[in-house]
Scaffold this active site. Structure first.
Site, PDB file in Angstrom:
ATOM      1  N   LYS A 114      -0.992  -4.431   9.034  1.00 39.42           N
ATOM      2  CA  LYS A 114       0.372  -4.072   8.642  1.00 39.42           C
ATOM      3  C   LYS A 114       0.974  -3.270   9.782  1.00 39.42           C
ATOM      4  CE  LYS A 114       3.113  -2.203   4.863  1.00 39.42           C
ATOM      5  NZ  LYS A 114       3.443  -0.799   5.132  1.00 39.42           N
ATOM      6  N   GLY A 174      10.478  -3.670   3.447  1.00 37.40           N
ATOM      7  CA  GLY A 174      11.585  -2.796   3.833  1.00 37.40           C
ATOM      8  C   GLY A 174      12.743  -2.896   2.866  1.00 37.40           C
ATOM      9  N   ARG A 220       8.667   1.103  -2.691  1.00 36.54           N
ATOM     10  CA  ARG A 220       9.359   2.104  -3.520  1.00 36.54           C
ATOM     11  C   ARG A 220      10.159   1.473  -4.649  1.00 36.54           C
ATOM     12  NH1 ARG A 220      12.364   5.065   1.319  1.00 36.54           N
ATOM     13  NH2 ARG A 220      12.535   2.874   1.885  1.00 36.54           N
ATOM     14  N   GLN A 263      -7.054  -1.361   2.675  1.00 35.08           N
ATOM     15  CA  GLN A 263      -6.401  -0.951   3.922  1.00 35.08           C
ATOM     16  C   GLN A 263      -7.099   0.264   4.508  1.00 35.08           C
ATOM     17  OE1 GLN A 263      -2.555   1.208   4.523  1.00 35.08           O
ATOM     18  NE2 GLN A 263      -1.853  -0.748   5.339  1.00 35.08           N
ATOM     19  N   PRO A 278       0.852  -1.186   0.000  1.00 29.96           N
ATOM     20  CA  PRO A 278       0.000   0.000   0.000  1.00 29.96           C
ATOM     21  C   PRO A 278       0.887   1.236   0.000  1.00 29.96           C
ATOM     22  CG  PRO A 278       0.101  -0.964   2.211  1.00 29.96           C
ATOM     23  CD  PRO A 278       0.903  -1.857   1.316  1.00 29.96           C
ATOM     24  N   MET A 279       0.611   2.193  -0.867  1.00 28.41           N
ATOM     25  CA  MET A 279       1.370   3.450  -0.859  1.00 28.41           C
ATOM     26  C   MET A 279       0.426   4.608  -1.153  1.00 28.41           C
ATOM     27  SD  MET A 279       5.045   2.713  -2.655  1.00 28.41           S
ATOM     28  CE  MET A 279       4.398   1.612  -3.905  1.00 28.41           C
ATOM     29  N   ALA A 280       0.246   5.460  -0.136  1.00 23.17           N
ATOM     30  CA  ALA A 280      -0.645   6.611  -0.287  1.00 23.17           C
ATOM     31  C   ALA A 280      -0.164   7.474  -1.455  1.00 23.17           C
ATOM     32  CB  ALA A 280      -0.652   7.420   1.000  1.00 23.17           C
ATOM     33  N   CYS A 299       1.507   3.478   9.900  1.00 23.71           N
ATOM     34  CA  CYS A 299       1.771   4.818   9.357  1.00 23.71           C
ATOM     35  C   CYS A 299       2.364   5.743  10.426  1.00 23.71           C
ATOM     36  CB  CYS A 299       0.475   5.418   8.802  1.00 23.71           C
ATOM     37  SG  CYS A 299       0.778   7.020   8.051  1.00 23.71           S
TER      38      CYS A 299
HETATM   39  C1  LIG Z   1       4.950   7.239  -0.628  1.00 23.02           C
HETATM   40  C2  LIG Z   1       4.667   6.116   0.327  1.00 23.02           C
HETATM   41  C3  LIG Z   1       3.385   5.927   0.773  1.00 23.02           C
HETATM   42  C4  LIG Z   1       3.102   4.879   1.660  1.00 23.02           C
HETATM   43  N1  LIG Z   1       1.818   4.674   2.057  1.00 23.02           N
HETATM   44  C5  LIG Z   1       1.520   3.619   2.855  1.00 23.02           C
HETATM   45  C6  LIG Z   1       0.163   3.321   3.179  1.00 23.02           C
HETATM   46  O1  LIG Z   1      -0.778   3.989   2.745  1.00 23.02           O
HETATM   47  N2  LIG Z   1      -0.056   2.251   4.005  1.00 23.02           N
HETATM   48  C7  LIG Z   1       0.967   1.487   4.509  1.00 23.02           C
HETATM   49  O2  LIG Z   1       0.708   0.537   5.244  1.00 23.02           O
HETATM   50  N3  LIG Z   1       2.242   1.732   4.169  1.00 23.02           N
HETATM   51  C8  LIG Z   1       2.533   2.760   3.355  1.00 23.02           C
HETATM   52  N4  LIG Z   1       3.832   2.974   2.978  1.00 23.02           N
HETATM   53  C9  LIG Z   1       4.880   2.034   3.423  1.00 23.02           C
HETATM   54  C10 LIG Z   1       5.138   0.948   2.366  1.00 23.02           C
HETATM   55  O3  LIG Z   1       4.010   0.122   2.189  1.00 23.02           O
HETATM   56  C11 LIG Z   1       6.370   0.088   2.745  1.00 23.02           C
HETATM   57  O4  LIG Z   1       6.080  -0.690   3.879  1.00 23.02           O
HETATM   58  C12 LIG Z   1       7.605   0.943   3.018  1.00 23.02           C
HETATM   59  O5  LIG Z   1       7.792   1.887   1.984  1.00 23.02           O
HETATM   60  C13 LIG Z   1       8.870   0.082   3.168  1.00 23.02           C
HETATM   61  O6  LIG Z   1       9.212  -0.542   1.982  1.00 23.02           O
HETATM   62  P1  LIG Z   1      10.405   0.009   1.019  1.00 23.02           P
HETATM   63  O7  LIG Z   1      11.548   0.393   1.951  1.00 23.02           O
HETATM   64  O8  LIG Z   1      10.724  -1.182   0.149  1.00 23.02           O
HETATM   65  O9  LIG Z   1       9.864   1.190   0.282  1.00 23.02           O
HETATM   66  C14 LIG Z   1       4.138   4.028   2.114  1.00 23.02           C
HETATM   67  C15 LIG Z   1       5.436   4.242   1.648  1.00 23.02           C
HETATM   68  C16 LIG Z   1       5.715   5.257   0.779  1.00 23.02           C
HETATM   69  C17 LIG Z   1       7.124   5.444   0.297  1.00 23.02           C
END
Ligand SMILES: Cc1cc2nc3c(=O)[nH]c(=O)nc-3n(C[C@H](O)[C@H](O)[C@H](O)COP(=O)(O)O)c2cc1C
Length: 325
Positions: free
Chosen positions: A142, A204, A228, A71, A17-19, A103
């Site tokens: 999560k 992560g 990401r 979510q 999930p990514m906002a 979050c």
């Molecule tokens: C721009 C952005 C928005 C995110 N939005 C959410 C979200 O809405 N819900 C959530 O549980 N995690 C959110 N995350 C966290 C990601 O789901 C993920 O757990 C986190 O980025 C770690 O993974 P990475 O290091 O591979 O990016 C967000 C991360 C980013 C970068």
């Protein structure tokens, strides 16, 4: 193949999930590369209950997007329960209700939601037990390792979640205070996947296949969550799937294919949101398709500064990149 209760999931790669990013268009686009499960971006329980137009637009989900987790976030049990009832009563396509306990953003934590829930375990337990009872579909959560270094309580939280009856746990292996930087601490949840009674998804810094191998091996997780690292880099998904199926690492991104992907994604996003709303998002996301490519700086600047319409996007990409290899 793995299972969340009776739900079969065909890939060990999950879309995070990514906002602001994980729109319906993004989910559909990434599905083509083989993600087994997708999440919506986090959705406010209050927004659903008060029928906020923007919030409800996040619930425009197509059947074809399943398996999918919706979510939601909230710090008040009554609102969380009402939001879940709304989703059920309106037959919004989904397979899981996922509760965001991760979050770190003050806008979310100030109401006790997101990672703030990890600081109040009695209330967390009460909320999760009722949510599992009320939701017609399986519930997942999560989480982070804890709120900060002084409150690393991931194992206790997992026990509470299991006891409440959740069907899946995803862990972003950082504390909330660490936001998104620094190395994730997979060592703090070594072999956790083997000890839990429900599947574990690990998140992560998954930017390449080696990152995924390391995260999965240390934690014993069932699946890897791509966040990401997959933005503008959809072949990360196919290369992860290829590795999990064959043990072979192949990853050779190519600028002509990246151009094709960028335009495909742009079309899906415009279809979903209309050109006016889609283009500002594309000015942020399109340059990500061309990281680490030759003449990248000029191209990325042009994409950020000159793209007002789809035609602009196409014209700029044509200026720099041919259609055929
Ligand atoms: C721009 C952005 C928005 C995110 N939005 C959410 C979200 O809405 N819900 C959530 O549980 N995690 C959110 N995350 C966290 C990601 O789901 C993920 O757990 C986190 O980025 C770690 O993974 P990475 O290091 O591979 O990016 C967000 C991360 C980013 C970068």
């Amino acid at each position: 193949m793995w299972k969340i209760k009776n739900l079969k999931i065909n890939s060990h790669v999950v879309l995070a999930p990514m906002a602001g990013i994980t729109s319906s268009a993004y989910r559909k686009f990434m599905r083509r590369f083989g993600v087994g499960l997708v999440y919506t971006e986090m959705i406010s329980d209050h927004g659903i209950v008060y029928q906020n137009e923007e919030t409800l637009s996040y619930l425009n989900i197509e059947e074809s997007e399943r398996p999918l987790a919706i979510q939601i976030f909230g710090g008040d049990k009554e609102y969380l329960l009402k939001a879940i009832k709304y989703i059920d009563e309106h037959h919004i396509p989904h397979d899981l209700i996922d509760i965001n306990l991760a979050c770190p953003v003050p806008k979310v934590t100030k109401s006790g939601a997101g990672s703030k829930m990890l600081l109040n375990l009695d209330y967390l337990e009460e909320c999760m037990q009722e949510i599992v009872k009320v939701s017609r579909s399986p519930v997942s959560a999560k989480i982070r390792l804890g709120f900060d270094n002084e409150h690393i309580n991931v194992l206790e939280v997992c026990r509470i979640l299991e006891k409440a009856g959740v069907s899946l746990i995803a862990i972003h292996a950082r504390t909330a205070k660490e936001l998104y930087s620094g190395e994730p601490h997979f060592d703090l949840i070594k072999d956790l996947g083997k000890k839990l009674s429900v599947p574990l998804i690990i998140s992560g810094n998954i930017f390449n296949v080696e990152d995924a191998i390391k995260a999965k091996e240390i934690t014993g997780a069932t699946a890897i969550m791509v966040a990401r690292g997959g933005v503008g880099n959809p072949e990360l998904i196919s290369s992860l799937n290829h590795y999990f199926e064959t043990g072979e690492i192949i990853y050779q991104p190519n600028i002509v294919r990246q151009k094709k992907y960028c335009l495909e994604f742009a079309k899906l996003l415009i279809e979903e949101k209309g050109e006016k709303k889609a283009m500002p998002i594309l000015r942020g996301l399109a340059p990500k398709f061309f990281f680490k490519m030759p003449y990248i700086k000029t191209l990325r600047n042009a994409l950020t500064e000159r793209v007002i319409t789809y035609e602009d996007l196409k014209e700029i990409l044509d200026e720099f990149i041919p259609d055929e290899e």
